[in-house]
Design a protein around this motif. Structure first.
Motif, PDB file in Angstrom:
ATOM      1  N   GLU A 222     -10.208   0.497  10.809  1.00  0.00           N
ATOM      2  CA  GLU A 222      -9.287  -0.620  11.798  1.00  0.00           C
ATOM      3  C   GLU A 222      -7.693  -0.603  11.775  1.00  0.00           C
ATOM      4  O   GLU A 222      -6.995   0.076  10.836  1.00  0.00           O
ATOM      5  CB  GLU A 222      -9.326  -2.335  10.939  1.00  0.00           C
ATOM      6  CG  GLU A 222      -9.213  -2.676  11.788  1.00  0.00           C
ATOM      7  CD  GLU A 222     -10.231  -4.674  11.368  1.00  0.00           C
ATOM      8  OE1 GLU A 222     -10.628  -5.264  12.302  1.00  0.00           O
ATOM      9  OE2 GLU A 222     -10.019  -4.896  10.573  1.00  0.00           O
TER      10      GLU A 222
ATOM     11  N   CYS B  21      -5.542  -6.121  -2.866  1.00  0.00           N
ATOM     12  CA  CYS B  21      -4.885  -6.580  -1.194  1.00  0.00           C
ATOM     13  C   CYS B  21      -5.825  -6.955  -0.522  1.00  0.00           C
ATOM     14  O   CYS B  21      -7.278  -6.219  -0.413  1.00  0.00           O
ATOM     15  CB  CYS B  21      -3.880  -5.329  -1.134  1.00  0.00           C
ATOM     16  SG  CYS B  21      -3.729  -5.601   1.794  1.00  0.00           S
ATOM     17  N   GLY B  23      -6.715  -7.668   2.814  1.00  0.00           N
ATOM     18  CA  GLY B  23      -6.227  -7.556   4.645  1.00  0.00           C
ATOM     19  C   GLY B  23      -6.382  -8.338   5.715  1.00  0.00           C
ATOM     20  O   GLY B  23      -6.637  -8.160   6.153  1.00  0.00           O
ATOM     21  N   HIS B  25      -3.669  -9.752   6.843  1.00  0.00           N
ATOM     22  CA  HIS B  25      -2.093  -9.780   7.475  1.00  0.00           C
ATOM     23  C   HIS B  25      -1.367 -10.994   7.342  1.00  0.00           C
ATOM     24  O   HIS B  25      -0.205 -11.125   8.087  1.00  0.00           O
ATOM     25  CB  HIS B  25      -2.758  -9.637   8.546  1.00  0.00           C
ATOM     26  CG  HIS B  25      -3.709  -8.591   9.505  1.00  0.00           C
ATOM     27  ND1 HIS B  25      -2.526  -7.226  10.400  1.00  0.00           N
ATOM     28  CD2 HIS B  25      -4.484  -8.198   9.183  1.00  0.00           C
ATOM     29  CE1 HIS B  25      -3.913  -6.685  10.536  1.00  0.00           C
ATOM     30  NE2 HIS B  25      -4.735  -6.739  10.051  1.00  0.00           N
ATOM     31  N   VAL B  61      -0.315  -3.942   8.422  1.00  0.00           N
ATOM     32  CA  VAL B  61      -1.807  -3.500   7.808  1.00  0.00           C
ATOM     33  C   VAL B  61      -2.458  -2.698   7.965  1.00  0.00           C
ATOM     34  O   VAL B  61      -3.388  -3.133   9.413  1.00  0.00           O
ATOM     35  CB  VAL B  61      -2.607  -5.224   7.064  1.00  0.00           C
ATOM     36  CG1 VAL B  61      -3.350  -5.269   6.172  1.00  0.00           C
ATOM     37  CG2 VAL B  61      -0.962  -5.793   6.800  1.00  0.00           C
ATOM     38  N   HIS B  62      -3.448  -1.481   7.410  1.00  0.00           N
ATOM     39  CA  HIS B  62      -4.542  -0.536   8.402  1.00  0.00           C
ATOM     40  C   HIS B  62      -6.032  -1.325   6.995  1.00  0.00           C
ATOM     41  O   HIS B  62      -5.412  -1.275   5.962  1.00  0.00           O
ATOM     42  CB  HIS B  62      -3.579   0.717   7.807  1.00  0.00           C
ATOM     43  CG  HIS B  62      -3.136   1.118   8.699  1.00  0.00           C
ATOM     44  ND1 HIS B  62      -2.700   2.090   9.793  1.00  0.00           N
ATOM     45  CD2 HIS B  62      -1.537   1.173   8.934  1.00  0.00           C
ATOM     46  CE1 HIS B  62      -1.760   2.117  10.341  1.00  0.00           C
ATOM     47  NE2 HIS B  62      -0.551   1.824  10.038  1.00  0.00           N
ATOM     48  N   THR B  63      -7.041  -0.421   7.545  1.00  0.00           N
ATOM     49  CA  THR B  63      -7.975  -0.867   7.038  1.00  0.00           C
ATOM     50  C   THR B  63      -8.557   0.270   6.726  1.00  0.00           C
ATOM     51  O   THR B  63      -9.344   1.082   8.151  1.00  0.00           O
ATOM     52  CB  THR B  63      -8.651  -1.751   7.448  1.00  0.00           C
ATOM     53  OG1 THR B  63      -8.624  -3.125   7.137  1.00  0.00           O
ATOM     54  CG2 THR B  63      -9.895  -1.782   6.250  1.00  0.00           C
ATOM     55  N   THR B  77     -14.269  -0.158   0.293  1.00  0.00           N
ATOM     56  CA  THR B  77     -12.757  -0.937   1.617  1.00  0.00           C
ATOM     57  C   THR B  77     -11.923  -0.602   1.327  1.00  0.00           C
ATOM     58  O   THR B  77     -11.740  -1.089  -0.007  1.00  0.00           O
ATOM     59  CB  THR B  77     -13.305  -1.734   2.423  1.00  0.00           C
ATOM     60  OG1 THR B  77     -14.685  -0.751   2.684  1.00  0.00           O
ATOM     61  CG2 THR B  77     -12.541  -2.183   3.731  1.00  0.00           C
ATOM     62  N   HIS B  79      -7.873  -1.804   1.810  1.00  0.00           N
ATOM     63  CA  HIS B  79      -6.129  -2.964   2.747  1.00  0.00           C
ATOM     64  C   HIS B  79      -5.055  -1.909   2.680  1.00  0.00           C
ATOM     65  O   HIS B  79      -5.219  -2.371   1.425  1.00  0.00           O
ATOM     66  CB  HIS B  79      -6.397  -3.977   3.078  1.00  0.00           C
ATOM     67  CG  HIS B  79      -7.619  -4.547   3.334  1.00  0.00           C
ATOM     68  ND1 HIS B  79      -8.564  -4.386   4.641  1.00  0.00           N
ATOM     69  CD2 HIS B  79      -8.602  -5.182   2.509  1.00  0.00           C
ATOM     70  CE1 HIS B  79      -9.976  -4.527   4.805  1.00  0.00           C
ATOM     71  NE2 HIS B  79      -9.933  -5.558   3.692  1.00  0.00           N
TER      72      HIS B  79
END
Ligand code: SF4
Ligand code: SF4
Lengths: 319, 249
Positions: A222, B21, B23, B25, B61-63, B77, B79
């Protein structure tokens, strides 16, 4: 990188202008009597017009062009600033040579001024290249092929225009044989440059960018934003990659075979007729300039910025 | 002046804990909100309510998903907030032709002087981390200021003299402090958790550090261990043997 037309126009035209001025300055340094008054003034004038047009175009790229004068201040660290200083400084020998040609001057003065002009022209192009080679975040620019590329392309463009002006004014000019040599050298260099940027193993990957490589293979799932932002717009330019091969061939064809054939034709049909050589010179100047525009467009469009690693996880060399 | 100052003893920066984190934002939104009205604002957007809004954010903020080295292990996963790392030797400063981009000698914060910037965008090309965004509306470059207008702000309570992103984070994944001081809380955290630099190969020496995810209970982010089949002895009971046979089908 997004190929901004203002920047492409700037680097191509100021390159041609400084190439022309370099050759003219060098010719004067070796033989102060090489050029008559008008012929010399035309060479200088065309060079100056190219340089000024390039500089004006480059200000179109700025967000606050009215503050452009501030760009002369940081020459101690910034190649862009050095470029500005060198290009303005090069107008000093230009104006002095114009005055000497107009009013007549002794040979030594002309020699010295010619050498000075050639030196400033070369320094300015070196600074232009320095803007790009100093950017570590763009591996396609931060390599040893870029500086010789800028110098050679400027010389080739300058030589083509010098030849044309010489044909039409009857004054000093770059000889077609020189153009053949420069055209061959340019194509060889570009070939090796492209081979380098296609094959070089990138030092940075999405794993080093995120530092997460120790856990496995990293993939972006994402992005931070759903629409474009400045970064993806400016540095995520994709269009060129599709037609890259074809455009490279077009650039090579224009800068290489087309130019070489025209120069050879001119050499073959020199005397007694004048017009065939003049026509060849005209075509060569146009084709070389067009070739330089394609080459410069690719130089931007095919350069990838490492920040794109954060987005989409594109490897630097997935074309 | 775009020459770098001599190495600063004070190195203010952030430590970002990728382990916690989530994620959300919140840091990015708090950053946009504060800086839109702060000393370095506004942060105008083009087409803010239209189909394709475009504007400057200092923090993004990327994931990411990580496919583990070990076959069959669950994916992880992560963030990943990204903003200016206030590097010690950044080219974003030295390439600037006007002196607008500079690094402060007193605390190492990297800033853009809005009144000198000509908007040539070169500094954004020089930053490998995407920390600089150009504002079409203002015609100048904008970037994270480490909330220099908060952290020294004497009209704030001591506890509020921190960057807006750090204040906003609901999981406390962001820490602010002096990374030049080995005894500071942030330096200790970095030492303890193995905080690391992004793209060290660029040679920019980022001040901000990232803390790696800890090993998970489900085994991801751990050293690979060979999977073992559980061995149970059913030979004593015919009933159990029969249940095992049915369930194993
Ligand atoms: S993260 Fe980018 S903008 Fe910030 S100091 Fe480093 S190079 Fe400069
Ligand atoms: S955009 Fe502004 S801050 Fe960045 S290099 Fe150009 S003048 Fe300097």
């Amino acid at each position: 990188m997004r190929p901004a037309f203002s920047v492409i126009f700037f680097t191509v035209m100021s390159g041609c202008g400084y190439g022309l001025l370099f050759l003219f300055g060098l010719a004067l340094a070796f033989n102060p009597a090489v050029s008559g008054r008008i012929e010399g003034l035309v060479q200088l004038g065309v060079g100056a017009i190219f340089v000024v047009a390039g500089l004006l175009a480059s200000t179109l790229h700025l967000g606050q062009p009215q503050r452009a004068w501030r760009a002369f201040s940081q020459w101690r660290s910034s190649w862009l600033s050095r470029e500005g200083v060198a290009s303005v400084a090069s107008f000093m020998p230009m104006v002095l040579i114009a005055g000497c040609l107009w009013r007549g001057a002794d040979a030594t003065t002309l020699r010295a001024l010619g050498a000075l002009l050639a030196a400033f022209a070369a320094i300015t192009v070196i600074c232009t290249a320095g803007i790009y080679t100093s950017l570590k975040a763009i591996p396609a620019w931060h390599n040893r092929f870029v500086l010789p590329g800028y110098l050679l392309m400027a010389l080739l463009g300058g030589a083509a225009w010098s030849w044309l002006i010489g044909e039409w004014t009857g004054g000093a000019r770059a000889q077609p044989a020189l153009i053949v040599a420069l055209a061959i050298a340019s194509c060889v260099l570009k070939h090796f440059y492209w081979r380098h940027i296609d094959a070089a193993t990138p030092a940075s990957t999405i794993e080093t960018a995120t530092g997460l490589g120790r856990f496995g293979r990293v993939r972006s799932v994402e992005a931070p934003h759903t629409e474009e932002n400045y970064l993806t717009h400016e540095m995520g330019f994709q269009l060129a990659r599709k037609h890259g091969k074809r455009l490279r061939n077009i650039a090579l064809l224009l800068l290489g075979p087309c130019t070489i054939v025209l120069a050879l034709l001119a050499i073959t049909f020199q005397a007694p007729l004048h017009w065939p050589a003049a026509c060849c010179a005209f075509a060569a100047a146009i084709l070389v300039t067009a070739g330089l525009f394609v080459e410069r467009w690719l130089f931007f469009a095919q350069a990838k910025h490492v920040v794109m690693l954060y987005y989409g996880g594109a490897r630097m060399h997935d074309a | 002046m775009t020459m770098l100052p001599p190495p600063t003893s004070k190195k203010l920066g952030l430590v970002i804990d990728l382990d916690i984190c989530v994620g959300c934002h919140a840091c990015a939104v708090a950053c946009k909100e504060w800086n839109d009205g702060g000393q370095f604002g506004p942060l105008p957007d083009a087409n803010p309510y239209g189909a394709e809004p475009l504007g400057v954010w200092f923090n993004r903020v990327h994931t990411y998903e990580i496919e583990p080295k070990e076959k069959g292990a669950p994916a992880m996963t992560v963030h990943f907030p990204r903003s200016c790392l206030h590097c010690e030797t950044p080219d974003c400063v030295t390439v600037c032709p006007t002196g607008a981009s500079y690094k402060r000698a007193e605390d190492g914060i990297v800033l853009v002087d809005e009144d000198k910037c000509i908007g040539c965008k070169l500094c954004s090309w020089a930053c490998p981390y995407g920390a600089r965004e150009y504002s079409e509306q203002r015609g100048t470059m904008q970037k994270c200021t480490l909330c220099v207008d908060r952290i020294y702000n004497e009209s704030f309570e001591e506890i509020d003299r921190q960057p807006a992103c750090v204040m906003a984070c609901p999981t406390r994944a962001r820490h602010f402090g002096d990374l030049g001081d080995a005894d500071s809380a942030v330096s200790k955290l970095v030492a303890e958790r193995g905080g690391y630099d992004l793209m060290p190969e660029m040679g920019y020496k980022p001040v901000n550090k990232y803390l790696p995810p800890r090993p998970r209970r489900d085994g991801c982010a751990a050293e690979p261990t060979p999977a073992q089949e559980e061995k149970v002895d059913f030979s004593t009971s015919p009933l159990l043997r029969w249940i095992d046979k049915v369930l194993s089908r």
